[in-house]
Design an enzyme around this catalytic site. Structure first.
Site, PDB file in Angstrom:
ATOM      1  CG  ASP A 101      43.840  40.224  40.459  1.00 33.91           C
ATOM      2  OD1 ASP A 101      44.574  40.341  41.466  1.00 33.91           O
ATOM      3  OD2 ASP A 101      44.163  39.536  39.470  1.00 33.91           O
ATOM      4  N   GLY A 102      43.052  40.908  43.868  1.00 32.99           N
ATOM      5  CA  GLY A 102      42.974  40.039  45.041  1.00 32.99           C
ATOM      6  C   GLY A 102      43.471  38.619  44.804  1.00 32.99           C
ATOM      7  N   GLY A 141      47.327  47.328  53.740  1.00 31.78           N
ATOM      8  CA  GLY A 141      46.412  46.307  54.260  1.00 31.78           C
ATOM      9  C   GLY A 141      46.445  45.098  53.345  1.00 31.78           C
ATOM     10  CE  LYS A 174      52.051  36.756  48.762  1.00 25.07           C
ATOM     11  NZ  LYS A 174      53.449  36.805  49.175  1.00 25.07           N
ATOM     12  N   GLY A 232      45.501  43.071  50.728  1.00 29.95           N
ATOM     13  CA  GLY A 232      44.644  43.256  49.557  1.00 29.95           C
ATOM     14  C   GLY A 232      44.243  41.942  48.918  1.00 29.95           C
ATOM     15  NE  ARG A 243      52.556  35.173  54.312  1.00 25.91           N
ATOM     16  CZ  ARG A 243      52.843  36.317  53.683  1.00 25.91           C
ATOM     17  NH1 ARG A 243      53.785  36.369  52.759  1.00 25.91           N
ATOM     18  NH2 ARG A 243      52.175  37.401  53.962  1.00 25.91           N
ATOM     19  CG  ASP A 300      54.503  46.868  52.997  1.00 28.65           C
ATOM     20  OD1 ASP A 300      55.392  47.709  52.777  1.00 28.65           O
ATOM     21  OD2 ASP A 300      54.027  46.150  52.100  1.00 28.65           O
ATOM     22  CG  ASN A 301      56.865  43.341  52.004  1.00 25.47           C
ATOM     23  OD1 ASN A 301      55.711  43.037  52.293  1.00 25.47           O
ATOM     24  ND2 ASN A 301      57.220  43.714  50.794  1.00 25.47           N
ATOM     25  NE  ARG A 328      51.708  42.648  57.403  1.00 21.62           N
ATOM     26  CZ  ARG A 328      51.881  41.944  56.293  1.00 21.62           C
ATOM     27  NH1 ARG A 328      52.771  42.318  55.424  1.00 21.62           N
ATOM     28  NH2 ARG A 328      51.151  40.888  56.053  1.00 21.62           N
TER      29      ARG A 328
END
Ligand code: AMP
Ligand code: MG
Length: 484
Positions: free
Chosen positions: A123-124, A88, A111, A90, A174, A250-251, A181
């Protein structure tokens, strides 16, 4: 209200709420504008010229989002280096889907915009270097004619992030035709609810493959369509010597766009085993392994779709296997077609493949620069330079010339074809590292200069000179870090 030209239509939020979490980006202390992509903004029908730099920074930091945005983080899973994980967003927030004046639907995503319900212990946040890296490489890929997410803006946050040391924090905006995905389908399948996969499939077909709405077997047709796009994408990567570095499921975007620029890099000397990523110890995502991994990832998509391919599971597996097993031939044909353009070959001859692989073998043995060798061959006449004086090259060159003479089109057409397939400039890794270092120290001029050189990569000109040489031995960068 049309703030700055935004036209949001957030269709993703119509999916069942297991697919996302609504939440706002976390405001940052002191946002400052680093770069805004005016050309991209204009092409999207956006205009920020009425905003002061400070207001722009507040917008692209998420401190003041347009009122009509509805931000959320996406749920997805993924196979990372072969292992299944629930992930997910993050540290990412989608502001919404913007409809451009020419009716394209584009996700606008931050992002590095703060922790989400999917952050786990991280830490996001994001550091400036990696966000500028994504900015410059994604824009270079776009200019090279390769499907990719784009970069609209980068801001610094005025907050430090701790990676191995303290680094300036930053947020990237972005743009993507979607962030769906392979891992989104794996997430749906992992819920054990066939209807959920079907809902996602219908939504995705609507968004990316509307032609398939009436297909007899939607799931299977969709699988083929995604596979076709991935094969095309990897062929583009191979054409320019791009190594993604983290081809986790996921990419891998369903749209067929290159996504997630982490430890990616372009190859200098030709070596199919090239790996840059510091975390890729086994060479899983090495240059030459990319098509193999693409097929592996497509097989994970096929697994997620199985219950929709056929009610009879044996039949579903058989159909999925037949489809996925066709990847090597599909890819190989596309690769050959692409390599013919790199050598200016029109028509097909059975000996073409040998001609191509003999050149590549010679390049590997002599550690010839991938980009420069093909660009040298794209000039009129035999290339000059020590490396080309060897007999092995002369023999190959004579064979190539003979093949060119059998072309169905004149040499002028070959040179034109080659010049449009073989870039004169790529974002070489040692140059990228160099400009990121100066950017981190507060000087953005080298970053902007390289960015501008990369805008027209197929056009020879004097301004490209500083960016065309492969790294000297003391400049070579062997490893790239997710660094994130
Ligand atoms: P990536 O390798 O960038 O594709 O990231 C893999 C997963 O880790 C994704 O779900 C990201 O959202 C998450 N992630 C990466 N970096 C961070 C971070 N600093 N904080 C929270 N999540 C992160
Ligand atoms: Mg990712």
């Amino acid at each position: 209200m049309k703030e700055y030209g935004f036209q949001f239509d957030n269709s993703y939020l119509n999916l069942p709420d297991r697919f996302y979490t609504r939440l706002d980006p976390l405001p940052v202390a002191a946002p400052d504008m680093v770069i805004l992509n005016d050309d991209l903004a204009a092409s999207m029908g956006l205009d920020f010229s009425n905003l002061s730099k400070k207001e722009q920074a507040a917008l692209f930091a998420g401190n003041s989002l347009p009122e009509s945005s509805e931000s959320f983080a996406q749920a997805y899973a993924g196979h990372q280096f072969g292992h299944f994980t629930m992930l997910g967003d993050g540290r990412a927030h989608i502001w919404g889907e913007h409809i451009t004046p020419d009716k394209k639907r584009l996700d606008i995503q931050f992002k590095g915009s703060g922790r989400t319900s999917y952050s786990r212990s991280a830490d996001g946040r994001a550091a400036l270097g990696p966000m500028l890296r994504e900015y410059i490489i994604s824009e270079a890929m776009h200019a090279l004619g390769i499907p990719t997410t784009r970069s609209l803006a980068v801001v610094t946050t005025g907050e430090d992030v701790f990676r191995e040391t303290l680094l300036p924090g930053a947020i990237l905006t972005r743009i993507a035709t979607s962030h769906i995905r392979v891992g989104t389908f794996e997430f749906a399948a992992a819920q054990g609810d066939k209807d959920l996969v079907e809902t996602l499939l219908d939504y995705t077909i609507d968004r990316h493959d509307p032609d398939l709405k009436e297909a007899k077997n939607k799931a299977l047709s969709f699988l083929k369509s995604v596979m076709e796009r991935q094969a095309d994408l990897i062929v583009h990567w191979m054409r320019v010597g791009f190594i993604h570095g983290v081809m986790n499921t996921d990419n891998m975007a369903i749209s067929g766009e290159t996504i997630d620029y982490g430890p990616c890099a372009f190859m200098d000397a030709y070596d199919p085993n090239t790996v840059f990523s510091s975390i890729d110890h086994m060479g899983r995502y090495a240059y030459a392994n990319q098509p193999v991994i693409a097929q592996w990832n497509i097989a994970r998509l096929a697994e997620a779709l199985l219950p929709l391919i056929d009610e009879n599971i044996d039949k579903a597996v058989q159909l999925a296997e037949e489809t996925v097993n066709a990847f090597p031939v599909l890819y190989k044909n596309k690769w050959l077609t692409m390599m013919r353009t790199k050598l200016g070959l029109f028509g097909t001859q059975s000996a073409d493949e040998q001609l191509i692989s003999d050149l590549l073998d010679w390049m590997q043995k002599t550690r010839a620069d991938y980009t420069n060798t093909f660009r040298d061959l794209s000039q009129n006449g035999k290339p000059s330079g020590k490396i080309y004086e060897a007999k092995a090259f002369a023999d190959w060159y004579a064979r190539w010339q003979k093949r060119l003479q059998q072309n169905t089109k004149p040499i002028k057409s070959s040179l034109c074809l080659m010049k449009n397939s073989n870039p004169a400039v790529i974002p070489r890794n040692h140059k990228v590292e160099e400009i990121l270092e100066t950017a981190n120290a507060g000087d953005l001029k080298p970053f902007r200069d390289l960015l501008s050189a990369l805008k027209e990569p197929y056009k020879d000109r004097e301004a490209l000179k500083p960016y065309q040489s492969p790294p000297a031995s003391n400049e070579r960068v062997y490893q790239t870090f997710c660094g994130t």
